[in-house]
Design an enzyme around this catalytic site. Structure first.
Site, PDB file in Angstrom:
ATOM      1  CG  ASP A  52      -1.323   0.788   1.080  1.00 19.05           C
ATOM      2  OD1 ASP A  52      -2.943   0.627   0.013  1.00 19.05           O
ATOM      3  OD2 ASP A  52      -2.542   0.820   1.703  1.00 19.05           O
ATOM      4  CG  HIS A  53       3.970   3.612   1.957  1.00 23.37           C
ATOM      5  ND1 HIS A  53       4.720   4.125   2.101  1.00 23.37           N
ATOM      6  CD2 HIS A  53       3.191   4.799   2.411  1.00 23.37           C
ATOM      7  CE1 HIS A  53       5.433   5.395   2.845  1.00 23.37           C
ATOM      8  NE2 HIS A  53       4.669   5.812   2.872  1.00 23.37           N
TER       9      HIS A  53
END
Lengths: 278, 142
Positions: A183-184
């Site tokens: 997600d990052h």
């Protein structure tokens, strides 16, 4: 990418957005978590600012964490609670966004961010712009389903050097893989700056217990002059250092720094205060 | 353009405080922040440091320095297409840049010059001039 939008995403609805100016949003902290740190609250405020900045520049660029003048930690946010989030954009261009923001729980302030600067980088390097546009439409509508965020396993910190009540050094081993990397960021995994700060706070609290009167519960009250100079990548070993600059019976002022392979990647200052008897 | 109108006295008035801010941002000694040093090549500055300088200088001098100001001011009223082409400065663009960055020694300009290499020209004086211009604007607004 199963973790995209769930493993490290802390805005689940945007209730108001004025392009390039301000936004309000919220995040329901999953009740199943064992805790939700102030660094994740700050991450949530930063993510809301990121949406405002990306929409302002047509999803060509996105900001990344870099400079923060001051974060004031005013209270706790607990699992099961709703974070109300707000950001005010001071300026936003293709080069950088400057913003401040806040988080509240049931009307009570828990965190304030003052003058944060995020350089804007090409969004395509990090994620699919069209997917981000679609995500924003969802956030501005009914919002996303309840967060699947399952918490973050704090990376190991191994103390390598210690001068009691003065200085502490430790190695933080960033994992090679973790759900939050999905997600990052989906196209470019980077260790989140908020998790680096969380580790620095853990180390600073450990040192402050030696500098402050014993048998007191301690908490971070303020993080200032933070500068993230470079991305930290999966698998890297980060050398953390914190030192006491001043201490009274009630508070300790500390500096902190992080280096990777001898290169300084982050610096800042923080204040650790006593909550009273433990 | 107002670059040439910034006087030596205006630069010297802001230099000590500005040099301290830049030294803090770079983690170097203030003595190393000479007015004519190349921030990138001599002092190891990175793009994040430039944002940090602007951040710190705005706070210390209570001026506004919009991000991207150097490029914008250097280009002046020249249309963007006449300032740069395919990532390189045009001849007119280079002339404008030389005039705007008058503090930078002539031998540091390359021809052709990539737009991405312009920050390599920046010196502490470049940022002192931004502050001096900001102070003038603040006075004018008062």
């Amino acid at each position: 990418m199963p973790d995209r939008g769930s493993a490290f995403t802390f805005v689940d609805r945007i209730t108001d957005l004025e392009a390039g100016r301000r936004a309000r949003g919220r995040f329901a902290i999953p009740a199943r978590l064992s805790g939700f740190s102030s660094c994740l609250v700050a991450e949530a405020v930063g993510q809301l600012a990121c949406w405002v900045a990306m929409s302002e520049v047509g999803f060509r660029r996105r900001p990344v964490a870099a400079l923060s003048e001051e974060t004031r930690i005013l209270g706790d946010a607990a699992p099961g609670e709703i974070l109300d989030l707000g950001v005010e954009i001071e300026s936003c261009s293709e080069e950088a966004v400057v913003f401040g923001g806040w988080a509240r729980v049931a009307g009570k302030p828990v965190l304030e961010l003052h003058r944060c600067v995020g350089p804007m980088l090409d969004l395509e390097e990090f994620d699919a712009p069209e997917a981000m546009r679609a995500d924003l439409a969802t956030l501005r509508g009914a919002g996303t389903p309840p967060s699947r965020f399952a918490g973050v396993t704090a990376p190991d910190l191994s103390v390598t050097d210690r001068v009691p009540a003065q200085r502490l050094r430790a190695t933080l081993q960033v994992p090679d893989s973790a759900p939050f990397f999905g997600d990052h960021f989906p196209r470019r995994p980077v260790f989140p700056g908020s998790l680096l700060l969380e580790a620095q706070i853990r180390l600073a609290v450990q040192l402050a217990t030696e500098a402050l009167p014993p048998d007191r519960a301690l908490r971070p009250a303020r993080v200032a002059d933070v500068k993230m100079r470079a991305f930290i990548l999966p698998g890297q070993a980060v050398e953390l250092e914190t030192g006491v600059q001043a201490a009274t019976d009630a508070a300790a002022e500390l500096t902190f720094a992080a280096t990777v392979s001898g290169k300084r990647v982050a610096t800042g200052r923080m204040e650790i205060v006593s909550r009273g008897p433990a | 353009m107002t670059t040439s109108e910034i006087t030596r006295e205006e630069i010297q008035a802001v230099y000590p405080k500005a040099a301290k801010i830049m030294a803090d941002a770079l983690g170097c000694d203030v003595e190393q922040v000479r007015l004519d040093a190349s921030l990138i090549e001599d002092l190891g500055a990175e793009s994040i440091d430039f944002l940090d300088f602007v951040f710190g200088l705005e706070r210390a001098f209570k001026v506004k320095i919009p991000r991207g100001k150097i490029m914008e001011d250097a280009r002046g009223d020249l249309p963007e297409a006449e300032f740069e082409e395919k990532g390189h400065l045009t001849e007119r663009g280079l002339q404008r840049l030389r005039a705007y960055l008058s503090e930078v020694p002539a031998d540091r300009f390359r021809s052709p010059m990539r737009v991405a290499d312009i920050p390599k020209l920046f010196t502490p004086e470049t940022f002192c001039k931004l502050v001096a211009r900001g102070l003038r604007a603040t006075k004018a607004d008062a």
